[in-house]
Every structure is written in C-alpha cells, then in structure tokens.
Motif scaffolding. Structure first.
Motif, PDB file in Angstrom:
ATOM      1  N   LYS A  18      -3.940  11.834  -9.184  1.00 24.40           N
ATOM      2  CA  LYS A  18      -5.054  11.845  -8.235  1.00 24.40           C
ATOM      3  C   LYS A  18      -6.379  12.117  -8.922  1.00 24.40           C
ATOM      4  CE  LYS A  18      -2.136  13.350  -4.376  1.00 24.40           C
ATOM      5  NZ  LYS A  18      -1.813  14.453  -3.437  1.00 24.40           N
ATOM      6  N   ASN A  48      -0.590   4.608  -9.699  1.00 23.09           N
ATOM      7  CA  ASN A  48      -1.643   4.351  -8.708  1.00 23.09           C
ATOM      8  C   ASN A  48      -1.817   2.852  -8.526  1.00 23.09           C
ATOM      9  OD1 ASN A  48      -3.911   4.228  -7.119  1.00 23.09           O
ATOM     10  ND2 ASN A  48      -5.124   5.664  -8.331  1.00 23.09           N
ATOM     11  N   GLY A  49      -1.362   2.316  -7.386  1.00 22.10           N
ATOM     12  CA  GLY A  49      -1.423   0.886  -7.127  1.00 22.10           C
ATOM     13  C   GLY A  49      -2.826   0.363  -6.884  1.00 22.10           C
ATOM     14  N   ASN A  50      -3.790   1.267  -6.642  1.00 17.48           N
ATOM     15  CA  ASN A  50      -5.173   0.819  -6.453  1.00 17.48           C
ATOM     16  C   ASN A  50      -5.791   0.324  -7.752  1.00 17.48           C
ATOM     17  OD1 ASN A  50      -5.364   1.342  -3.691  1.00 17.48           O
ATOM     18  ND2 ASN A  50      -5.804   3.496  -4.033  1.00 17.48           N
ATOM     19  N   LEU A  51      -5.285   0.830  -8.871  1.00 15.27           N
ATOM     20  CA  LEU A  51      -5.789   0.420 -10.182  1.00 15.27           C
ATOM     21  C   LEU A  51      -4.858  -0.666 -10.715  1.00 15.27           C
ATOM     22  CD1 LEU A  51      -6.479   4.015 -11.557  1.00 15.27           C
ATOM     23  CD2 LEU A  51      -8.104   2.467 -10.442  1.00 15.27           C
ATOM     24  N   LEU A  52      -5.150  -1.901 -10.361  1.00 12.74           N
ATOM     25  CA  LEU A  52      -4.206  -2.998 -10.596  1.00 12.74           C
ATOM     26  C   LEU A  52      -3.873  -3.193 -12.068  1.00 12.74           C
ATOM     27  CD1 LEU A  52      -5.543  -5.656  -8.059  1.00 12.74           C
ATOM     28  CD2 LEU A  52      -3.622  -4.093  -7.785  1.00 12.74           C
ATOM     29  N   SER A 100      -2.186   0.149 -13.806  1.00  8.06           N
ATOM     30  CA  SER A 100      -0.891   0.444 -13.194  1.00  8.06           C
ATOM     31  C   SER A 100       0.120  -0.649 -13.520  1.00  8.06           C
ATOM     32  CB  SER A 100      -1.044   0.592 -11.678  1.00  8.06           C
ATOM     33  OG  SER A 100      -1.434  -0.635 -11.087  1.00  8.06           O
TER      34      SER A 100
END
Length: 389
Positions: A91, A122-126, A129
């Motif tokens: 996080k 973290n799937g937001n950081l393609l 990740s």
C-alpha cells in the motif's frame, strides 16, 4: 511568389526570435527527447522490489527465495514477519509484490502433498505488477520442476526421461517485432512521436494565432494579396521544414543512438514523418478556423493531440474498443502514423500492407484544409478572433 517568400522569411525570423515560438518549436522537442530516452534508458524494468514472508524457514523455502531473487525482474528487498506488515509495504508502494511461503511447506512437499504459495501484487500498476507476476511464476515453475525431477531420479528414472515426464510438451516461442521485449522500443516510439505531434500542432496554431490575436490578420491577408493558399503555405512551410529537421534528429536518437529496430522501408518511415507533420498542421489550421479565440484554438489543438494517444492503440487495442470509438480512431492522424511507423520499423512488413495508412494520412492532410478554407478566409479578412484572449 514574392508574397510567399515575404511571409516565409517573416516566419523563419519568428521561429528564433519569438520567445513562445522558440520554446514550442526548439526547446521542448529536444527536452522531450532527452527526457524519454533517459526515462526508459534500460528498456526493461529490472530489480523491482518485492517482500517475502517465510513462515516455513526450511531449506526448500530458502531455495524459493533464492530463485525469486535470481530473476532479473525482481529483487527480494523486504522480509516482513506478518501479513499485515507485508500488505502495508504494498500500500505504501515500497514493494510491487508480496510472496507468502506457508508453514510446513517442506514437510508437505516431502510427503508428496500439493502446496500453495501466495503471491499478492497491486493490479493498478499494470507494468510492474505484470513483470512481478511473470517472474514469480517463472521462479516457482523452476523450483517445482526441480522437486519433481528429483523425486523421479530417486525412483530410478534417468534424467532425460524425468524431464520428459515432467513436461511432455515443450513450447518453442518466437517473439515477433520486438524479440528483446524492450519497452523502450515500443513506448518511446509512441511517446516521442506523440509529443512531437503536439509541438507541431501548437506551433502551427501559434504562428497563425499570434497575428489574429493582435488584429494583424488583415495585414497578412493583404501581404498575400488575398491568396489564401499562398498565405497558408508561406506560414506553415518554414515550420514544416524545421520540424522535418527536428524529426530527423528524433529518428537519429531512436535508430542510431537507441538502436531501435528498423526492419522495413526507410523511405516510407521518412514519408510517415512528413505526413504526420502536414496532417498535424492541417488540423491546427482547422482548429484556428473554428475557434473564437486564440486560447480556444490552443485548447482544441492540445486536447486533440493528447486524445490521439488513447485512440492510437498504445494504451488499449483499437479492436477492443466499441465500434463507434473504432470509427472515431480513424479521424486521428496519429493512429495511422503509429500503425505505419510500427509496420515499417518493428514489424518489417511489405509496404503494400501499409498503403491504407498512407492514404488515410494524405486524406487527413487535405480534408481539414478544405473544410477550413472559407472560414479561414473570412477570419483573415476580419483580421482577428471574435474574442481577444
């Protein structure tokens, strides 16, 4: 001819003596080249930090950690003692993944039981990740193969047969276009040329807009003797030539210094650059013609160029978009330029298959001029925008 030369000479002078023009056309293009080449200098992300919680603390778990650390994409930087501590690291963006090795891992494996190792990312950081997950699967696959093969060897199976038993079908992968999976080759090709287009559009809007803002449009109309074609050519040809030079420098940084792949027709790659410049200038003239102020024209131009990135297929494939957006993507010169550019650099396909992109770029150079011709004539006769901002 005299009118054209008079206007062109004036524009060459403005290019290097007008502060705003100098920033748009000279400073920013070279700054962007330096920035993006520096940003993606390595081409592929390496040593992305991850955290590993080892609840087993056995020789097998330590081997797993060593295998993870040995992969070039990731690096074991933290070893938290609890799940909450590990998730807090994700996080806080201190790590890109959290691997948890459960208790009794070694014991269960020795008993022939299947075990699970948890990987959180973290799937937001393609990009990071995706690389972390790929490296994790590769490392766990290597460890699993080693354990399976060792068990077979203890049962008297020879090494070659043990390998065949573990993986009876072997994959033979061939990466097309970008065999090094170098992100710089793809992303820098997009970012450098996109920002190049932005500077072309803004410079073109500025070269016309500055006259109209200060009520000099009528003077320009008189210098051109009422010939709009002469005025347009006199205004934009100096910048076309200048940006051709800037584009050649950009190509030099990409193909010579950056060693980007150039597998196709070099002449077509140069043609693509020229058509991107002319199409961008054509749309800039259209935005001038339909705008009520200088500020509005700049807003239209910068917005159009920025949105072009989304419609080019770099961030999201065009064929995955709704039909209406697929059709809209064809209105952006950058969509066709980037497709043509990739065809003749990374893909190396015959020019015949890139013909549609060339035709679209030619059409998108001519059509905006035709649409804006009458409105631009009235605007120049009037001498200024409706609003003085």
């Amino acid at each position: 001819m005299k009118s054209f030369l008079h206007i062109a000479k004036r524009e060459f002078g403005l290019l290097f003596h007008n502060k705003s023009m100098f920033i748009f056309a000279v400073i920013l293009p070279f700054v962007s080249m330096l920035f993006f080449h520096t940003l993606l200098n390595n081409g592929v992300a390496r040593d992305l930090p991850i955290a590993v919680i080892d609840l087993d603390n056995s020789s097998i778990s330590r081997n797993i950690i060593s295998q993870l650390d040995a992969t070039p994409e990731i690096m074991v930087s933290y070893k938290p003692t609890s799940q909450l501590e590990g998730e807090a690291l994700i996080k806080e963006l201190k790590v890109y993944g959290l691997v948890t090795i459960p208790k009794k891992l070694g014991e269960n494996l020795n008993q022939g039981k299947q075990v699970s190792i948890i990987n959180q990312f973290n799937g937001n950081l393609l990009l990071p990740s995706g690389l972390e997950n790929k490296a994790f699967k590769k490392a766990i696959g290597t460890v699993s193969a080693g354990i399976n093969i060792q068990k077979q060897l203890k049962q008297g199976v020879n090494l070659n047969q043990a390998k065949a038993n573990y993986q009876p079908i072997n994959s033979n992968n061939h990466v097309l276009s970008n065999p090094y999976t170098n992100y710089s080759y793809y992303l820098n090709s997009g970012f450098l040329t996109l920002f190049f287009q932005i500077f072309v559009i803004l410079t073109t809007i500025y070269c016309f807009g500055i006259d109209l803002k200060f009520n000099k449009g009528e003077k320009l109309y008189n210098i051109g003797k009422g010939n709009i074609t002469t005025i347009i050519l006199g205004k934009i040809v100096p910048y076309t030539l200048w940006f051709l030079l800037v584009g050649l420098v950009m190509y030099f940084t990409m193909f010579i210094i950056g060693d980007f792949p150039l597998n196709g027709n070099k002449t077509v790659v140069l043609l693509a650059l020229f058509l991107l410049i002319t199409a961008s200038q054509a749309f800039a003239i259209l935005f001038l013609a339909i705008s009520s102020s200088f500020r509005e024209a700049l807003t239209f131009g910068s917005g159009f160029a920025a949105i072009g990135l989304s419609f080019s297929g770099i961030t999201f494939p065009i064929f995955g978009m709704p039909k209406i957006l697929q059709l809209m993507s064809q209105l952006f010169p950058y969509t066709h330029f980037f497709d043509l550019f990739l065809d003749q650099t990374q893909r190396g396909i015959p020019v015949f298959y890139s013909f549609n992109s060339i035709v679209f770029l030619v059409v998108l150079t001519i059509l905006p001029i035709l649409i804006s011709f009458r409105k631009l004539t009235r605007l120049l006769k009037k001498g200024s925008f409706l609003q003085r901002i």
